[in-house]
Design a protein around this motif. Structure first.
Motif, PDB file in Angstrom:
ATOM      1  N   ILE A 181       0.856  -1.192   0.000  1.00 49.31           N
ATOM      2  CA  ILE A 181       0.000   0.000   0.000  1.00 49.31           C
ATOM      3  C   ILE A 181       0.891   1.240   0.000  1.00 49.31           C
ATOM      4  CG2 ILE A 181      -1.858   1.165   1.280  1.00 49.31           C
ATOM      5  CD1 ILE A 181      -1.860  -1.586   2.953  1.00 49.31           C
ATOM      6  N   GLY A 182       0.497   2.254  -0.752  1.00 51.89           N
ATOM      7  CA  GLY A 182       1.245   3.520  -0.718  1.00 51.89           C
ATOM      8  C   GLY A 182       1.278   4.061   0.699  1.00 51.89           C
ATOM      9  N   ILE A 183       2.412   4.623   1.090  1.00 53.47           N
ATOM     10  CA  ILE A 183       2.563   5.017   2.491  1.00 53.47           C
ATOM     11  C   ILE A 183       1.533   6.061   2.918  1.00 53.47           C
ATOM     12  CG2 ILE A 183       4.347   6.752   1.994  1.00 53.47           C
ATOM     13  CD1 ILE A 183       5.432   5.449   4.851  1.00 53.47           C
ATOM     14  N   TYR A 184       1.152   6.963   2.007  1.00 53.79           N
ATOM     15  CA  TYR A 184       0.197   8.004   2.402  1.00 53.79           C
ATOM     16  C   TYR A 184      -1.209   7.432   2.538  1.00 53.79           C
ATOM     17  CZ  TYR A 184       4.130  11.042   1.747  1.00 53.79           C
ATOM     18  OH  TYR A 184       5.362  11.611   1.874  1.00 53.79           O
ATOM     19  N   ASP A 185      -1.545   6.479   1.670  1.00 52.38           N
ATOM     20  CA  ASP A 185      -2.833   5.795   1.830  1.00 52.38           C
ATOM     21  C   ASP A 185      -2.897   5.115   3.188  1.00 52.38           C
ATOM     22  OD1 ASP A 185      -4.095   5.957  -0.965  1.00 52.38           O
ATOM     23  OD2 ASP A 185      -2.050   5.289  -1.367  1.00 52.38           O
ATOM     24  N   PHE A 186      -1.766   4.489   3.515  1.00 52.67           N
ATOM     25  CA  PHE A 186      -1.696   3.777   4.792  1.00 52.67           C
ATOM     26  C   PHE A 186      -1.863   4.742   5.969  1.00 52.67           C
ATOM     27  CE2 PHE A 186       1.143   2.798   8.358  1.00 52.67           C
ATOM     28  CZ  PHE A 186       0.577   1.626   8.820  1.00 52.67           C
TER      29      PHE A 186
END
Ligand code: ZN
Length: 596
Positions: free
Chosen positions: A362-367
């Motif tokens: 998962i993209g870190i910002y989504d996370f």
């Protein structure tokens, strides 16, 4: 010392540097983002003609030796050996080379001997039995023990030190410097006792340190004096905490191939991944990624996947690693391990799940957005404030405007607040951050005169008619005093050189310069000049600089005379006043001439 020059001759600097950072051809030089300071526009220049490099941002520069020493944190003798090997030059065993075994190389050697010792004790000696069965219980096969050269340090406390001093004839002081032993009541004692030993190599395969783990599971209660679960070698000449990874020596090629690095927390996580054929994995050996570690990774990977422990500490580590990752422009993703506490456990219990999770990173910002939305109540004003207060500092780190906007929009949608109010809050965050000074550049501010002198010298050295242009300078600046006399010296030598030689050969010319002036010449040679269409415009540019220098020179004189005028005797004052008048006249003349 002849060999030093021979190696330098044979190494092509742009190809050497491009093994480390991407270079772009710009005119006759190459440019890059400087690896030694943070920047967004390239000011790092490499000259194929002169075989030198210089950064106009941080002021560092030099030849192949200084680059390698700076980039790999090497001593001169180490850089010489590496480059000699590259160049195919055999170094004669002169005293210089022999004595030049660096302190660091001595530590590597001691570490290698110790690693052999620990590995032998684990795999062949009765003392290692307990440790070996512990490893087998954790499903670590003999093959993996071999691959990672795992060992065991006996609990008695003197075994290694005795081996190194009595059998290998090392001095106690060597052992102390390497961090392998310490002194206790006048006796030399092993630093690692009763621990599983993991050697830590740097990316050049030097054994720089060890990490030692106790033999018990975390859930078992700890005896009061057992020490912490992991102990690393203390900082030595060869090892600095926060600049290495466990496993990088083995993972390096695989990371390059995938252009992706998987980051885990501990040794067992790396080894478990390895057992499943996942080999682009390294362990941080600390609580969060440091800037040093990220810049090391950025040499091999474009994407970093964090796969840390699924607890509060792991979450903090993700947050703290992010700033360093964003600075190097690495794509960062996260793995969701579900209910497993770490990669080691996930792989042992459900290897297929782990492999799937790796693919669904998962993209870190989504996370982060998900995590904070789950943590606070998004229905209340207070909850919204907490969510944005936590998230916006991270979103402000995003360099790319489109990516930034994407996440702001996502957040505005999910929080049901307007995009505008998010932007306003983001600006507040940015303003707060702007007060922290940027990367300090250790350079004093130059005076306008110094800047112009540098520019003028660059224009002449890089121009098509250096002879005529230099003549023009001396004709116009006969009465001028240089703020940096070295530029004057360069131009004088240039005039003398061009009186003897038809053509300007910068390599031959450089040899006529005193050693201490050479770096300034290199800087002028690499200086990025604006595009100037033709010879006529070029001459006009030189004249423009000359005019401004003349004016500055006269102004300085006027200032110094008028400052002293009142303290002088009347007779003297009269003379000075006259001089002042003529200078003022001259200033007007130069000013009106340059306006035409
Ligand atoms: Zn720099």
């Amino acid at each position: 010392m002849d060999e030093v020059a021979r190696v330098r001759e044979k190494i092509d600097l742009p190809s050497l540097i491009s093994e480390y950072i991407p270079l772009k051809k710009m005119g006759r030089n190459f440019k890059a983002l400087c690896p030694f300071h943070n920047e967004k526009t390239p000011s790092f220049v490499v000259s194929p003609e002169r075989q030198i490099w210089h950064c106009f941002g941080c002021g560092k520069g030099g030849d192949c030796y200084t680059f390698l020493m700076e980039y790999e944190k090497l001593e001169f003798i180490e850089a010489l050996r590496i480059l000699a090997r590259k160049a195919g030059v055999e170094l004669s065993e002169t005293d210089f080379v022999k004595q030049g075994t660096s302190q660091k190389e001595k530590i590597y050697k001691l570490n290698n001997l110790s690693s052999d010792f620990y590995h032998f004790v684990l795999t062949k000696h009765p003392l290692g039995k307990k440790a070996l069965s512990y490893l087998y219980k954790r499903k670590i096969s003999p093959k993996l023990i071999e691959t990672f050269k795992i060992g065991y340090s006996p609990g008695r406390g003197y075994a290694l030190s005795k081996f190194l001093i009595e059998k290998k004839k090392y001095k106690p002081s060597d052992l102390l410097e390497s961090g392998l032993s310490f002194s206790k009541g006048g006796r030399i004692v092993d630093f690692f006792r009763d621990r599983i030993m993991f050697p830590i190599y740097d990316h050049r395969d030097n054994l720089v340190a060890f990490s030692g783990r106790i033999l018990r599971e975390e859930r078992e209660s700890a005896p009061p004096l057992a020490g912490s679960k992991y102990v690393n070698t203390r900082d030595t000449l060869a090892y600095h905490k926060g600049s290495m990874f466990f496993g990088l020596n083995l993972a390096k090629e695989e990371i390059k191939k995938n252009s992706r690095a998987i980051i885990v927390e501990g040794e067992f996580d790396v080894i478990s991944c390895y057992s499943q054929g996942i080999k682009n994995v390294v362990a941080i050996k600390g609580t969060a990624l440091t800037e040093n570690q990220v810049s090391l990774l950025s040499r091999f990977a474009e994407k970093v996947t964090l796969c840390l422990d699924q607890d509060e500490a792991g979450f903090e580590a993700i947050k703290r690693s992010l700033a360093a990752l964003e600075k190097k422009d690495l794509t960062t993703t996260i793995i969701d391990l579900g209910t497993f506490k770490d990669p080691d456990e996930a792989i042992k219990k459900d290897p297929l799940f782990f492999k799937k999770a790796l693919k669904k990173d998962i993209g870190i910002y989504d996370f982060l957005i998900d995590s904070f939305l789950n943590k606070f109540d998004r229905q209340t004003g207070e909850g919204k404030k907490k969510i944005t207060g936590n998230l916006l500092p991270f979103i402000s780190l995003i360099d790319n405007e489109i990516v930034k906007e994407h996440y702001l929009k996502l957040l505005s949608l999910r929080l049901e607040v307007t995009f505008d109010s998010l932007l306003k809050e983001l600006e507040k965050v940015l303003r707060k951050e702007a007060q922290i000074p940027e990367f300090p550049i250790g350079k004093d501010k130059k005076t306008r005169k110094e800047i112009l002198e540098e520019y003028l010298t660059s224009l002449i050295i890089q121009g098509k008619n250096p002879k005529e242009m230099a003549a023009l300078v001396f004709k116009n600046l006969s009465d001028y005093s240089f703020d940096t006399p070295s530029y004057k010296k360069i131009l004088e030598n240039l005039t003398a050189y061009l009186a003897r030689n038809e053509k300007f050969d910068e390599k031959k010319f450089a040899k006529t310069l005193p050693k201490e002036i050479l770096p300034l010449f290199d800087i002028c040679f690499l200086f990025s000049l604006p595009k100037i269409e033709d010879d006529k415009k070029y001459q006009e540019e030189v004249e423009k600089v000359l005019d401004e220098l003349k004016v500055l020179n006269i102004r300085n004189k006027i200032r110094s005379i008028s400052q002293n005028l009142n303290q002088r005797q009347p007779k003297e004052r009269l003379v000075l006043q006259k001089e002042l008048d003529s200078l003022l006249k001259l200033l007007r003349a130069v000013n009106s001439a340059s306006k035409l």
